[in-house]
Design a protein around this motif. Structure first.
Motif, PDB file in Angstrom:
ATOM      1  N   PHE A 183      77.378  34.215  14.357  1.00 23.03           N
ATOM      2  CA  PHE A 183      76.474  33.488  15.290  1.00 23.03           C
ATOM      3  C   PHE A 183      77.315  33.380  16.722  1.00 23.03           C
ATOM      4  O   PHE A 183      76.958  33.738  17.923  1.00 23.03           O
ATOM      5  CB  PHE A 183      75.722  32.254  15.139  1.00 23.03           C
ATOM      6  N   GLY A 184      78.665  33.132  16.425  1.00 20.65           N
ATOM      7  CA  GLY A 184      79.508  32.989  17.509  1.00 20.65           C
ATOM      8  C   GLY A 184      79.665  34.090  18.361  1.00 20.65           C
ATOM      9  O   GLY A 184      79.832  33.950  19.420  1.00 20.65           O
ATOM     10  N   TRP A 185      79.835  35.304  17.597  1.00 22.20           N
ATOM     11  CA  TRP A 185      79.997  36.693  18.367  1.00 22.20           C
ATOM     12  C   TRP A 185      78.807  36.993  19.082  1.00 22.20           C
ATOM     13  O   TRP A 185      78.952  37.532  20.321  1.00 22.20           O
ATOM     14  CB  TRP A 185      80.564  37.576  17.315  1.00 22.20           C
ATOM     15  N   ILE A 186      77.728  36.617  18.460  1.00 21.19           N
ATOM     16  CA  ILE A 186      76.526  37.019  19.051  1.00 21.19           C
ATOM     17  C   ILE A 186      76.370  36.122  20.338  1.00 21.19           C
ATOM     18  O   ILE A 186      75.765  36.818  21.353  1.00 21.19           O
ATOM     19  CB  ILE A 186      75.273  36.499  18.079  1.00 21.19           C
ATOM     20  N   LYS A 187      76.808  34.851  20.445  1.00 25.79           N
ATOM     21  CA  LYS A 187      76.703  34.137  21.646  1.00 25.79           C
ATOM     22  C   LYS A 187      77.549  34.644  22.527  1.00 25.79           C
ATOM     23  O   LYS A 187      77.316  34.782  23.958  1.00 25.79           O
ATOM     24  CB  LYS A 187      77.133  32.546  21.248  1.00 25.79           C
ATOM     25  N   ILE A 188      78.759  35.016  22.143  1.00 21.89           N
ATOM     26  CA  ILE A 188      79.836  35.456  23.316  1.00 21.89           C
ATOM     27  C   ILE A 188      79.296  36.935  23.793  1.00 21.89           C
ATOM     28  O   ILE A 188      79.403  36.903  25.039  1.00 21.89           O
ATOM     29  CB  ILE A 188      81.099  35.937  22.554  1.00 21.89           C
ATOM     30  N   TRP A 189      78.714  37.877  22.871  1.00 23.06           N
ATOM     31  CA  TRP A 189      78.342  39.278  23.502  1.00 23.06           C
ATOM     32  C   TRP A 189      77.117  38.820  24.200  1.00 23.06           C
ATOM     33  O   TRP A 189      76.696  39.511  25.345  1.00 23.06           O
ATOM     34  CB  TRP A 189      77.993  40.155  22.336  1.00 23.06           C
ATOM     35  N   SER A 190      75.994  38.084  23.851  1.00 21.04           N
ATOM     36  CA  SER A 190      75.063  37.529  24.857  1.00 21.04           C
ATOM     37  C   SER A 190      75.236  37.364  26.297  1.00 21.04           C
ATOM     38  O   SER A 190      74.697  37.762  27.251  1.00 21.04           O
ATOM     39  CB  SER A 190      74.322  36.611  24.026  1.00 21.04           C
ATOM     40  N   SER A 191      76.291  36.344  26.116  1.00 21.76           N
ATOM     41  CA  SER A 191      76.727  36.041  27.450  1.00 21.76           C
ATOM     42  C   SER A 191      77.511  37.005  28.296  1.00 21.76           C
ATOM     43  O   SER A 191      77.048  37.139  29.611  1.00 21.76           O
ATOM     44  CB  SER A 191      77.966  34.960  27.298  1.00 21.76           C
ATOM     45  N   GLN A 192      78.194  38.018  27.773  1.00 19.10           N
ATOM     46  CA  GLN A 192      78.726  39.327  28.120  1.00 19.10           C
ATOM     47  C   GLN A 192      77.545  40.072  28.763  1.00 19.10           C
ATOM     48  O   GLN A 192      77.823  40.678  29.887  1.00 19.10           O
ATOM     49  CB  GLN A 192      79.746  39.925  27.430  1.00 19.10           C
ATOM     50  N   PHE A 193      76.494  40.256  28.024  1.00 21.92           N
ATOM     51  CA  PHE A 193      75.520  41.052  28.201  1.00 21.92           C
ATOM     52  C   PHE A 193      74.706  40.651  29.818  1.00 21.92           C
ATOM     53  O   PHE A 193      74.518  41.199  30.515  1.00 21.92           O
ATOM     54  CB  PHE A 193      74.508  41.219  27.265  1.00 21.92           C
ATOM     55  N   LYS A 194      74.695  39.280  29.415  1.00 25.52           N
ATOM     56  CA  LYS A 194      73.984  38.863  30.788  1.00 25.52           C
ATOM     57  C   LYS A 194      74.644  38.810  32.020  1.00 25.52           C
ATOM     58  O   LYS A 194      74.100  38.909  33.261  1.00 25.52           O
ATOM     59  CB  LYS A 194      73.762  37.043  30.448  1.00 25.52           C
ATOM     60  N   MET A 195      75.916  38.591  32.150  1.00 28.31           N
ATOM     61  CA  MET A 195      76.856  39.013  33.092  1.00 28.31           C
ATOM     62  C   MET A 195      76.556  40.455  33.554  1.00 28.31           C
ATOM     63  O   MET A 195      76.896  40.860  34.771  1.00 28.31           O
ATOM     64  CB  MET A 195      78.334  38.653  32.823  1.00 28.31           C
ATOM     65  N   LEU A 196      76.752  41.711  32.491  1.00 28.54           N
ATOM     66  CA  LEU A 196      76.640  42.852  32.994  1.00 28.54           C
ATOM     67  C   LEU A 196      75.186  43.142  33.445  1.00 28.54           C
ATOM     68  O   LEU A 196      75.290  43.691  34.386  1.00 28.54           O
ATOM     69  CB  LEU A 196      76.787  43.707  31.620  1.00 28.54           C
ATOM     70  N   LYS A 197      74.239  42.319  33.068  1.00 25.22           N
ATOM     71  CA  LYS A 197      72.981  42.723  33.705  1.00 25.22           C
ATOM     72  C   LYS A 197      72.784  42.151  35.016  1.00 25.22           C
ATOM     73  O   LYS A 197      72.385  42.791  36.040  1.00 25.22           O
ATOM     74  CB  LYS A 197      71.753  41.932  32.966  1.00 25.22           C
ATOM     75  N   HIS A 198      73.439  40.925  35.276  1.00 25.18           N
ATOM     76  CA  HIS A 198      73.464  40.332  36.436  1.00 25.18           C
ATOM     77  C   HIS A 198      74.479  41.216  37.734  1.00 25.18           C
ATOM     78  O   HIS A 198      73.957  41.333  38.605  1.00 25.18           O
ATOM     79  CB  HIS A 198      74.171  38.813  36.662  1.00 25.18           C
ATOM     80  N   ALA A 199      75.468  41.645  37.067  1.00 20.31           N
ATOM     81  CA  ALA A 199      76.274  42.835  37.970  1.00 20.31           C
ATOM     82  C   ALA A 199      75.399  44.074  38.430  1.00 20.31           C
ATOM     83  O   ALA A 199      75.748  44.756  39.424  1.00 20.31           O
ATOM     84  CB  ALA A 199      77.583  42.920  37.180  1.00 20.31           C
ATOM     85  N   SER A 200      74.764  44.578  37.170  1.00 22.08           N
ATOM     86  CA  SER A 200      73.931  45.646  37.478  1.00 22.08           C
ATOM     87  C   SER A 200      72.921  45.487  38.368  1.00 22.08           C
ATOM     88  O   SER A 200      72.424  46.393  39.535  1.00 22.08           O
ATOM     89  CB  SER A 200      73.420  46.165  36.311  1.00 22.08           C
ATOM     90  N   LEU A 201      72.265  44.352  38.410  1.00 18.59           N
ATOM     91  CA  LEU A 201      71.182  43.867  39.291  1.00 18.59           C
ATOM     92  C   LEU A 201      71.848  43.784  40.746  1.00 18.59           C
ATOM     93  O   LEU A 201      71.088  44.356  41.658  1.00 18.59           O
ATOM     94  CB  LEU A 201      70.513  42.695  38.855  1.00 18.59           C
ATOM     95  N   ALA A 202      72.899  43.080  40.863  1.00 16.49           N
ATOM     96  CA  ALA A 202      73.494  42.890  42.140  1.00 16.49           C
ATOM     97  C   ALA A 202      73.762  44.326  42.915  1.00 16.49           C
ATOM     98  O   ALA A 202      73.724  44.401  43.907  1.00 16.49           O
ATOM     99  CB  ALA A 202      74.694  42.081  42.132  1.00 16.49           C
ATOM    100  N   THR A 203      74.191  45.393  42.047  1.00 13.43           N
ATOM    101  CA  THR A 203      74.627  46.420  42.507  1.00 13.43           C
ATOM    102  C   THR A 203      73.426  47.456  43.092  1.00 13.43           C
ATOM    103  O   THR A 203      73.489  48.184  44.163  1.00 13.43           O
ATOM    104  CB  THR A 203      75.600  47.254  41.579  1.00 13.43           C
ATOM    105  N   LEU A 204      72.548  47.327  42.161  1.00 15.26           N
ATOM    106  CA  LEU A 204      71.330  48.083  42.454  1.00 15.26           C
ATOM    107  C   LEU A 204      70.631  47.446  43.811  1.00 15.26           C
ATOM    108  O   LEU A 204      69.996  47.987  44.648  1.00 15.26           O
ATOM    109  CB  LEU A 204      70.384  47.923  41.318  1.00 15.26           C
ATOM    110  N   HIS A 205      70.729  46.033  43.768  1.00 22.79           N
ATOM    111  CA  HIS A 205      70.231  45.507  45.161  1.00 22.79           C
ATOM    112  C   HIS A 205      70.726  45.865  46.136  1.00 22.79           C
ATOM    113  O   HIS A 205      70.331  46.005  47.273  1.00 22.79           O
ATOM    114  CB  HIS A 205      70.197  43.870  44.834  1.00 22.79           C
ATOM    115  N   SER A 206      72.167  45.823  46.319  1.00 24.80           N
ATOM    116  CA  SER A 206      72.939  46.298  47.432  1.00 24.80           C
ATOM    117  C   SER A 206      72.595  47.685  47.646  1.00 24.80           C
ATOM    118  O   SER A 206      72.477  48.088  49.021  1.00 24.80           O
ATOM    119  CB  SER A 206      74.683  46.181  46.692  1.00 24.80           C
ATOM    120  N   GLN A 207      72.539  48.737  46.688  1.00 27.65           N
ATOM    121  CA  GLN A 207      72.149  49.992  46.951  1.00 27.65           C
ATOM    122  C   GLN A 207      70.812  50.025  47.772  1.00 27.65           C
ATOM    123  O   GLN A 207      70.393  51.065  48.511  1.00 27.65           O
ATOM    124  CB  GLN A 207      72.080  50.910  45.643  1.00 27.65           C
TER     125      GLN A 207
END
Length: 125
Positions: free
Chosen positions: A26-50
């Protein structure tokens, strides 16, 4: 809680994971979930810029080629899929209203232009 109670509660595999990594599944799931949210936010920001960069260029120019429109549509679909909207949507819609530029296609890009024309025909159907 004793070691035996821990094994009974989470099983041998879970106890091994806790012992080797210092955290639970569950700790690993929490860590990976946080990482996924950051990657999603970064992807959204990149697409927004494009969308802003490309869309702004086409709007300023006053026209868009079929290839550019097709490319922008893929960017828009991904942006919308990640939850983006608002001004990104306004830019995309404004570009969709631009006249299609009449130009001689590069022979190396002829196949791309044909695919873009098919996509445009499907959008307008």
């Amino acid at each position: 809680m004793t070691i035996k109670e821990l094994f009974d509660e989470i099983g041998w595999a879970g106890a091994l994971i806790v012992g080797l990594t210092g955290t639970t599944i569950f700790g690993w799931i929490k860590i990976w979930s946080s990482q996924f949210k950051m990657l999603k936010h970064a992807s959204l920001a990149t697409l927004h810029s494009q969308l802003y960069d490309k869309g702004g260029l086409y709007i300023k120019r006053g026209s868009v080629t079929l290839s550019e429109l097709d490319d922008l549509e893929y960017t828009w679909d991904a942006y919308r899929g990640f939850g983006g909207n608002g001004t990104g949507e306004k830019i995309y819609q404004k570009v969709r209203e631009l006249p299609i530029a009449d130009y001689e296609t590069n022979k190396d890009w002829r196949e791309v232009e044909n695919i873009a024309a098919e996509h445009e025909a499907k959008r307008n159907a």
